[in-house]
Design an enzyme around this catalytic site. Structure first.
Site, PDB file in Angstrom:
ATOM      1  N   ASN A 191       3.819  -3.701  -5.681  1.00 11.95           N
ATOM      2  CA  ASN A 191       2.483  -3.184  -5.969  1.00 11.95           C
ATOM      3  C   ASN A 191       2.619  -1.706  -6.329  1.00 11.95           C
ATOM      4  O   ASN A 191       2.797  -0.870  -5.456  1.00 11.95           O
ATOM      5  CB  ASN A 191       1.601  -3.383  -4.723  1.00 11.95           C
ATOM      6  N   LYS A 207       0.440   0.250  -7.389  1.00 10.88           N
ATOM      7  CA  LYS A 207      -0.794   1.012  -7.115  1.00 10.88           C
ATOM      8  C   LYS A 207      -1.136   1.920  -8.315  1.00 10.88           C
ATOM      9  O   LYS A 207      -0.796   1.591  -9.449  1.00 10.88           O
ATOM     10  CB  LYS A 207      -0.661   1.798  -5.809  1.00 10.88           C
ATOM     11  N   HIS A 246      -6.985  -6.317  -1.771  1.00 12.39           N
ATOM     12  CA  HIS A 246      -6.095  -5.345  -1.129  1.00 12.39           C
ATOM     13  C   HIS A 246      -6.956  -4.437  -0.244  1.00 12.39           C
ATOM     14  O   HIS A 246      -8.087  -4.099  -0.615  1.00 12.39           O
ATOM     15  CB  HIS A 246      -5.350  -4.528  -2.185  1.00 12.39           C
ATOM     16  N   GLU A 262      -7.020  -1.390   0.190  1.00 15.17           N
ATOM     17  CA  GLU A 262      -7.506  -0.181  -0.493  1.00 15.17           C
ATOM     18  C   GLU A 262      -8.744  -0.504  -1.340  1.00 15.17           C
ATOM     19  O   GLU A 262      -9.637   0.334  -1.485  1.00 15.17           O
ATOM     20  CB  GLU A 262      -6.367   0.434  -1.324  1.00 15.17           C
ATOM     21  N   GLU A 276      -1.246  -7.842   5.337  1.00 12.44           N
ATOM     22  CA  GLU A 276      -0.959  -6.412   5.240  1.00 12.44           C
ATOM     23  C   GLU A 276      -1.722  -5.669   6.328  1.00 12.44           C
ATOM     24  O   GLU A 276      -2.889  -5.295   6.125  1.00 12.44           O
ATOM     25  CB  GLU A 276      -1.373  -5.888   3.866  1.00 12.44           C
ATOM     26  N   GLY A 287       1.831   2.260   3.748  1.00  8.70           N
ATOM     27  CA  GLY A 287       2.104   3.632   3.326  1.00  8.70           C
ATOM     28  C   GLY A 287       2.342   4.585   4.484  1.00  8.70           C
ATOM     29  O   GLY A 287       2.358   5.799   4.292  1.00  8.70           O
ATOM     30  N   SER A 332       4.888  -0.992   4.432  1.00  6.26           N
ATOM     31  CA  SER A 332       6.147  -0.265   4.596  1.00  6.26           C
ATOM     32  C   SER A 332       7.378  -1.173   4.609  1.00  6.26           C
ATOM     33  O   SER A 332       8.327  -0.931   5.361  1.00  6.26           O
ATOM     34  CB  SER A 332       6.097   0.621   5.849  1.00  6.26           C
TER      35      SER A 332
HETATM   36  P1  PGA Z   1       3.570   0.162   1.236  1.00  2.00           P
HETATM   37  O1  PGA Z   1       2.308  -0.575   0.533  1.00  2.00           O
HETATM   38  O2  PGA Z   1       4.756  -0.745   1.054  1.00  2.00           O
HETATM   39  O3  PGA Z   1       3.708   1.460   0.528  1.00  2.00           O
HETATM   40  O4  PGA Z   1       3.224   0.302   2.674  1.00  2.00           O
HETATM   41  C1  PGA Z   1       2.137  -1.953   0.613  1.00  2.00           C
HETATM   42  C2  PGA Z   1       0.864  -2.358  -0.098  1.00  2.00           C
HETATM   43  O5  PGA Z   1      -0.149  -1.669   0.072  1.00  2.00           O
HETATM   44  O6  PGA Z   1       0.814  -3.355  -0.834  1.00  2.00           O
END
Ligand code: PGA
Length: 251
Positions: A10, A12, A96, A98, A168, A174, A214
């Protein structure tokens, strides 16, 4: 039948065209294909045509990060899932955290989005997961159960095979704080039991469940070693070809 394994990156809201081009180049060059594991990249919408073209001679699949719950029409600023399909996407994310946070997407809207993605011919990767306070309060299973229920009450039975779920935990995204393989497996096995209750054992057994939060090269193998973890949704670590290739190889 064995469940499909998926390693999805992803990206982003990162990368400009030149950077995307370099990343795809690095992935294509270094990829040692594992026939049972599909690699997917999920660029932001404006990069999809470019990345789709770059991937034409590759086994790496293309996906989008979101789409409208509508298929087309008067929805200014939204993105049609049919257009994503026409640009070469095979997958799209839905819900997601976010998007849920920044755009107030509800469980029902996420489910409707997933349905319209599937109707357009995409496989929908639907994200679920709890916040830190929900984890600490011990209410994470209720939260996830509600997200899963909204999805399986909206998508008709004959289309459920096109769903992929991604667990997630918001507190792990993140933050560098990964759920332990045991914590992730506990939730994955819970999600599979919820799908079985709502859609039947056959659907539950065939649905790939990805972990995200992560995920990195040094924890990929231990996460993927768990029986109900069928893949990873990788954010930060998918932006460097070396690291993402290592995650893919570790799976
Ligand atoms: P990350 O993000 O691996 O940077 O924690 C995962 C995601 O939001 O899909």
């Amino acid at each position: 039948m064995a469940r499909k394994k998926i390693i999805a990156g992803n990206w982003k809201m990162n990368l400009l065209p030149k950077e995307a081009w370099e990343l795809v180049d690095g992935l294509k060059e270094g990829l040692v294909i594992k026939p049972l594991v599909e690699m997917v990249v999920l660029p932001q919408t404006g990069l999809l045509s470019l990345v789709g073209e770059l991937l034409q001679d590759s086994v790496i699949s293309l996906g989008a990060q979101t789409s409208s719950k509508y298929r087309n029409g008067a929805h200014t600023g939204d993105g049609s899932p049919d257009l994503l399909r026409a640009l070469g996407c095979r997958y799209a994310l839905s819900g997601h955290s976010e998007r849920r946070q920044d755009h107030g997407e509800s469980d029902l809207e996420v489910a409707e989005q997933a349905l319209s993605q599937i109707a357009a011919g995409l496989k929908s990767i639907v994200c679920v997961g709890e916040s830190l306070s929900e984890r600490e309060a011990g209410s994470y299973k209720e939260k996830i159960a509600a997200q899963v229920k909204a999805l399986y009450s909206t998508v008709p039975k004959e289309l459920m095979g096109e769903l992929v779920l991604a667990y997630e935990p918001i507190w792990a995204i993140g933050t560098g704080k990964t759920a332990s393989p045991e914590q992730a497996e506990e939730v994955h096995s819970f999600i599979r039991s919820q799908i079985a209750a709502l859609a039947g054992e056959a659907v539950a057994n065939l649905t790939p469940l990805l972990y995200g939060g992560s995920a990195k090269a040094d924890n990929a193998a231990s996460l993927m070693g768990k029986p109900n973890i069928d893949g990873l949704l990788v954010g930060g670590a998918s932006l460097k070809s070396d690291e993402f290739l290592k995650i893919y190889q570790a799976s």
